[in-house]
Design a protein around this motif. Structure first.
Motif, short mmCIF file in Angstrom:
data_model
loop_
_atom_site.label_atom_id
_atom_site.label_comp_id
_atom_site.label_asym_id
_atom_site.label_seq_id
_atom_site.Cartn_x
_atom_site.Cartn_y
_atom_site.Cartn_z
N MET A 171 0.83 -1.20 0.00
CA MET A 171 0.00 0.00 0.00
C MET A 171 0.86 1.26 0.00
SD MET A 171 -3.33 -0.81 2.31
CE MET A 171 -2.47 -1.30 3.77
N SER A 172 1.96 1.22 0.71
CA SER A 172 2.84 2.38 0.78
C SER A 172 3.45 2.70 -0.58
CB SER A 172 3.95 2.13 1.80
OG SER A 172 4.85 3.19 1.82
N THR A 173 3.92 1.69 -1.29
CA THR A 173 4.51 1.93 -2.60
C THR A 173 3.44 2.39 -3.59
OG1 THR A 173 4.33 -0.42 -3.16
CG2 THR A 173 6.43 0.35 -2.29
N ARG A 174 2.23 1.87 -3.48
CA ARG A 174 1.16 2.35 -4.35
C ARG A 174 0.79 3.78 -4.03
NH1 ARG A 174 -3.17 -2.47 -5.44
NH2 ARG A 174 -1.69 -3.88 -6.42
N TRP A 175 0.84 4.14 -2.75
CA TRP A 175 0.51 5.51 -2.35
C TRP A 175 1.59 6.48 -2.82
CZ3 TRP A 175 2.78 8.78 1.50
CH2 TRP A 175 2.04 9.94 1.76
N LEU A 176 2.84 6.08 -2.71
CA LEU A 176 3.93 6.94 -3.16
C LEU A 176 3.97 7.09 -4.67
CD1 LEU A 176 6.79 5.83 -0.77
CD2 LEU A 176 5.61 8.04 -0.79
N GLY A 177 3.45 6.07 -5.37
CA GLY A 177 3.40 6.14 -6.83
C GLY A 177 2.18 6.94 -7.26
N THR A 178 1.53 6.48 -8.26
CA THR A 178 0.37 7.21 -8.79
C THR A 178 -0.85 7.12 -7.90
OG1 THR A 178 -0.27 5.29 -10.09
CG2 THR A 178 1.12 6.96 -11.17
N GLY A 179 -0.89 6.17 -6.96
CA GLY A 179 -2.06 6.02 -6.09
C GLY A 179 -2.28 7.22 -5.18
N ARG A 180 -1.24 7.96 -4.87
CA ARG A 180 -1.35 9.11 -3.98
C ARG A 180 -2.18 10.21 -4.64
NH1 ARG A 180 3.89 12.38 -2.26
NH2 ARG A 180 4.29 11.81 -4.39
N HIS A 181 -2.33 10.16 -5.94
CA HIS A 181 -3.05 11.21 -6.64
C HIS A 181 -4.53 10.88 -6.82
CE1 HIS A 181 0.78 13.00 -7.24
NE2 HIS A 181 1.24 11.89 -7.79
N GLY A 182 -4.98 9.75 -6.28
CA GLY A 182 -6.40 9.40 -6.32
C GLY A 182 -7.18 10.21 -5.32
N THR A 183 -8.49 10.12 -5.38
CA THR A 183 -9.32 10.98 -4.53
C THR A 183 -9.19 10.64 -3.05
OG1 THR A 183 -11.19 9.51 -4.84
CG2 THR A 183 -10.99 11.38 -6.35
N ALA A 184 -9.27 9.38 -2.68
CA ALA A 184 -9.19 9.02 -1.27
C ALA A 184 -7.78 9.14 -0.71
CB ALA A 184 -9.71 7.59 -1.05
N ALA A 185 -6.82 8.68 -1.47
CA ALA A 185 -5.43 8.68 -0.98
C ALA A 185 -4.81 10.06 -0.97
CB ALA A 185 -4.59 7.74 -1.84
N ARG A 186 -5.34 10.97 -1.78
CA ARG A 186 -4.78 12.31 -1.83
C ARG A 186 -4.92 13.02 -0.49
NH1 ARG A 186 -7.22 15.00 -6.49
NH2 ARG A 186 -9.11 14.66 -5.33
N ARG A 187 -5.93 12.67 0.28
CA ARG A 187 -6.19 13.35 1.55
C ARG A 187 -5.40 12.76 2.73
NH1 ARG A 187 -11.26 13.54 -1.10
NH2 ARG A 187 -11.97 15.70 -1.32
N PHE A 188 -4.66 11.69 2.49
CA PHE A 188 -3.91 11.09 3.59
C PHE A 188 -2.88 12.09 4.12
CE2 PHE A 188 -4.27 6.38 2.24
CZ PHE A 188 -5.51 6.31 2.83
N PRO A 189 -2.87 12.33 5.43
CA PRO A 189 -1.83 13.18 6.00
C PRO A 189 -0.50 12.44 6.01
CG PRO A 189 -3.57 12.70 7.61
CD PRO A 189 -3.87 11.93 6.38
N VAL A 190 0.52 13.06 5.45
CA VAL A 190 1.83 12.42 5.32
C VAL A 190 2.39 12.08 6.69
CG1 VAL A 190 4.20 12.76 4.48
CG2 VAL A 190 2.27 13.58 3.13
#
Length: 131
Positions: free
Chosen positions: A85-104
């Motif tokens: 999940m972390s690698t997906r979030w750091l990749g293009t997944g971080r730019h999705g609607t739900a993941a974009r709001r994750f506080p770093v």
């Protein structure tokens, strides 16, 4: 070492619940076929981690090294899912609607506490005496 492990595990759980509270209301479990964070991945990660920590606590309470090693195995599987999940979030997944709001900061705290818990459970399992 048991108290420190419990503390790091609690921090990891609380940060994970905080992240899940961001993911769910912001388009988390979408009905689309392709998503960066499939529900099975997101829900199996905490299920494995919580059951592993329960095995760890039971292993400490009973003195069973088998339970502590089972906890380590469960945490290893949970860590692999978390890394995915972390690698997906750091990749293009971080730019999705739900993941974009994750506080770093929360993601970082959850990851560091998870790694610390994983390491401490390994050290507990490797010790000559569990208690």
């Amino acid at each position: 070492m048991g108290l420190v492990t419990a503390l790091t595990g609690t921090i990891a759980v609380l940060a994970g619940v905080y992240l899940l509270s961001f993911w769910l209301p912001h388009g988390g479990p979408r009905r689309t076929k392709v998503t960066r964070f499939p529900s099975a991945l997101v829900f199996s990660h905490p299920a494995l981690a919580v059951s592993a920590l329960a095995c760890w606590a039971a292993g400490l309470a009973t003195g069973s090294r088998a339970l502590v090693w089972a906890a380590f195995g469960g945490l290893a599987a949970a860590a692999l899912l978390g890394f995915t999940m972390s690698t997906r979030w750091l990749g293009t997944g971080r730019h999705g609607t739900a993941a974009r709001r994750f506080p770093v900061l929360a993601v970082t705290l959850h990851g560091l506490a998870g790694v610390a818990t994983f390491t401490l459970v390994f050290l507990t399992a490797s010790a000559a005496h569990v208690i």
